[in-house]
Motif scaffolding. Structure first.
Motif, PDB file in Angstrom:
ATOM      1  N   TRP A  17       0.857  -1.177   0.000  1.00  0.00           N
ATOM      2  CA  TRP A  17       0.000   0.000   0.000  1.00  0.00           C
ATOM      3  C   TRP A  17       0.893   1.225   0.000  1.00  0.00           C
ATOM      4  N   GLN A  18       0.711   2.064  -0.984  1.00  0.00           N
ATOM      5  CA  GLN A  18       1.558   3.243  -1.185  1.00  0.00           C
ATOM      6  C   GLN A  18       3.019   2.805  -1.188  1.00  0.00           C
ATOM      7  N   LEU A  19       3.837   3.297  -0.275  1.00  0.00           N
ATOM      8  CA  LEU A  19       5.255   2.929  -0.243  1.00  0.00           C
ATOM      9  C   LEU A  19       5.557   1.827   0.769  1.00  0.00           C
ATOM     10  N   SER A  20       4.513   1.277   1.388  1.00  0.00           N
ATOM     11  CA  SER A  20       4.692   0.237   2.407  1.00  0.00           C
ATOM     12  C   SER A  20       4.591  -1.148   1.799  1.00  0.00           C
ATOM     13  N   LYS A  21       5.359  -2.067   2.363  1.00  0.00           N
ATOM     14  CA  LYS A  21       5.299  -3.470   1.950  1.00  0.00           C
ATOM     15  C   LYS A  21       5.446  -4.329   3.200  1.00  0.00           C
ATOM     16  N   VAL A  22       4.479  -5.235   3.403  1.00  0.00           N
ATOM     17  CA  VAL A  22       4.495  -6.141   4.548  1.00  0.00           C
ATOM     18  C   VAL A  22       4.459  -7.561   4.007  1.00  0.00           C
ATOM     19  N   GLU A  23       5.348  -8.397   4.507  1.00  0.00           N
ATOM     20  CA  GLU A  23       5.359  -9.806   4.121  1.00  0.00           C
ATOM     21  C   GLU A  23       5.064 -10.652   5.349  1.00  0.00           C
ATOM     22  N   ILE A  24       4.077 -11.529   5.217  1.00  0.00           N
ATOM     23  CA  ILE A  24       3.648 -12.377   6.327  1.00  0.00           C
ATOM     24  C   ILE A  24       3.747 -13.835   5.886  1.00  0.00           C
ATOM     25  N   PRO A  25       4.497 -14.660   6.601  1.00  0.00           N
ATOM     26  CA  PRO A  25       4.500 -16.094   6.282  1.00  0.00           C
ATOM     27  C   PRO A  25       3.091 -16.665   6.490  1.00  0.00           C
ATOM     28  N   ALA A  26       2.594 -17.392   5.503  1.00  0.00           N
ATOM     29  CA  ALA A  26       1.244 -17.960   5.603  1.00  0.00           C
ATOM     30  C   ALA A  26       1.113 -18.876   6.818  1.00  0.00           C
ATOM     31  N   SER A  27       2.197 -19.521   7.209  1.00  0.00           N
ATOM     32  CA  SER A  27       2.150 -20.427   8.363  1.00  0.00           C
ATOM     33  C   SER A  27       1.944 -19.675   9.682  1.00  0.00           C
ATOM     34  N   ASP A  28       2.219 -18.367   9.692  1.00  0.00           N
ATOM     35  CA  ASP A  28       2.018 -17.557  10.898  1.00  0.00           C
ATOM     36  C   ASP A  28       0.586 -17.054  11.051  1.00  0.00           C
ATOM     37  N   ILE A  29      -0.213 -17.136   9.982  1.00  0.00           N
ATOM     38  CA  ILE A  29      -1.571 -16.603  10.015  1.00  0.00           C
ATOM     39  C   ILE A  29      -2.481 -17.557  10.779  1.00  0.00           C
ATOM     40  N   ILE A  30      -3.123 -17.012  11.809  1.00  0.00           N
ATOM     41  CA  ILE A  30      -4.029 -17.791  12.651  1.00  0.00           C
ATOM     42  C   ILE A  30      -5.468 -17.640  12.182  1.00  0.00           C
ATOM     43  N   ASP A  31      -5.848 -16.402  11.805  1.00  0.00           N
ATOM     44  CA  ASP A  31      -7.240 -16.133  11.437  1.00  0.00           C
ATOM     45  C   ASP A  31      -7.306 -14.945  10.480  1.00  0.00           C
ATOM     46  N   VAL A  32      -8.249 -15.017   9.550  1.00  0.00           N
ATOM     47  CA  VAL A  32      -8.560 -13.903   8.655  1.00  0.00           C
ATOM     48  C   VAL A  32     -10.064 -13.702   8.734  1.00  0.00           C
ATOM     49  N   SER A  33     -10.478 -12.481   9.077  1.00  0.00           N
ATOM     50  CA  SER A  33     -11.906 -12.222   9.236  1.00  0.00           C
ATOM     51  C   SER A  33     -12.237 -10.804   8.805  1.00  0.00           C
ATOM     52  N   LEU A  34     -13.531 -10.530   8.725  1.00  0.00           N
ATOM     53  CA  LEU A  34     -14.007  -9.181   8.444  1.00  0.00           C
ATOM     54  C   LEU A  34     -14.394  -8.541   9.763  1.00  0.00           C
ATOM     55  N   ASP A  35     -14.197  -7.249   9.876  1.00  0.00           N
ATOM     56  CA  ASP A  35     -14.468  -6.530  11.116  1.00  0.00           C
ATOM     57  C   ASP A  35     -15.357  -5.336  10.796  1.00  0.00           C
ATOM     58  N   TYR A  52     -11.761   5.124   6.019  1.00  0.00           N
ATOM     59  CA  TYR A  52     -12.993   5.901   5.840  1.00  0.00           C
ATOM     60  C   TYR A  52     -14.140   5.180   6.535  1.00  0.00           C
ATOM     61  N   GLY A  53     -15.187   5.908   6.839  1.00  0.00           N
ATOM     62  CA  GLY A  53     -16.342   5.313   7.512  1.00  0.00           C
ATOM     63  C   GLY A  53     -17.025   4.235   6.693  1.00  0.00           C
ATOM     64  N   THR A  54     -16.949   4.323   5.355  1.00  0.00           N
ATOM     65  CA  THR A  54     -17.608   3.336   4.500  1.00  0.00           C
ATOM     66  C   THR A  54     -16.664   2.236   4.038  1.00  0.00           C
ATOM     67  N   THR A  55     -15.415   2.276   4.482  1.00  0.00           N
ATOM     68  CA  THR A  55     -14.431   1.270   4.078  1.00  0.00           C
ATOM     69  C   THR A  55     -14.590   0.016   4.924  1.00  0.00           C
ATOM     70  N   ASP A  56     -14.494  -1.135   4.263  1.00  0.00           N
ATOM     71  CA  ASP A  56     -14.558  -2.402   4.983  1.00  0.00           C
ATOM     72  C   ASP A  56     -13.191  -2.734   5.559  1.00  0.00           C
ATOM     73  N   ARG A  57     -13.173  -3.634   6.531  1.00  0.00           N
ATOM     74  CA  ARG A  57     -11.938  -3.996   7.200  1.00  0.00           C
ATOM     75  C   ARG A  57     -11.718  -5.500   7.181  1.00  0.00           C
ATOM     76  N   VAL A  58     -10.492  -5.890   6.798  1.00  0.00           N
ATOM     77  CA  VAL A  58     -10.083  -7.284   6.855  1.00  0.00           C
ATOM     78  C   VAL A  58      -9.054  -7.375   7.978  1.00  0.00           C
ATOM     79  N   VAL A  59      -9.263  -8.286   8.903  1.00  0.00           N
ATOM     80  CA  VAL A  59      -8.355  -8.456  10.034  1.00  0.00           C
ATOM     81  C   VAL A  59      -7.567  -9.750   9.834  1.00  0.00           C
ATOM     82  N   ILE A  60      -6.249  -9.612   9.901  1.00  0.00           N
ATOM     83  CA  ILE A  60      -5.356 -10.762   9.807  1.00  0.00           C
ATOM     84  C   ILE A  60      -4.680 -10.912  11.161  1.00  0.00           C
TER      85      ILE A  60
END
Length: 83
Positions: A17-35, A52-60
């Motif tokens: 996103w923009q100038l940011s880059k995050v790498e997450i090992p898939a084996s470290d992911i415990i849960d993915v949900s909507l908030d 934004y108020g109308t933006t959805d959220r994905v929680v990892i």
């Protein structure tokens, strides 16, 4: 680049996103949900995107960190991460 870009390859989930880059090992992911809360439940979460108020959220949730992704395309992002 506009919006959040999520890609999964070689068991690494890459979030850009923009100038940011995050790498997450898939084996470290415990849960993915909507908030539906505005700021997310975890106050120490790493936030990516524009909340934004109308933006959805994905929680990892990983073994060590929680990420909140502010997006207009939550289903697509969630499916990419879980694939």
């Amino acid at each position: 680049m506009f919006g959040i870009n999520v890609k999964k390859s070689n068991d690494i989930v890459t979030i850009k996103w923009q100038l940011s880059k995050v790498e997450i090992p898939a084996s470290d992911i415990i849960d993915v949900s909507l908030d539906d809360t505005y700021g997310g439940e975890d106050k120490k979460a790493f936030r990516i995107g524009t909340p934004y108020g109308t933006t959805d959220r994905v929680v990892i949730k990983t073994k060590t960190q929680t990420y909140i992704l502010y997006t207009t395309n939550p289903t697509s992002i969630k499916n990419k991460i879980l694939s």
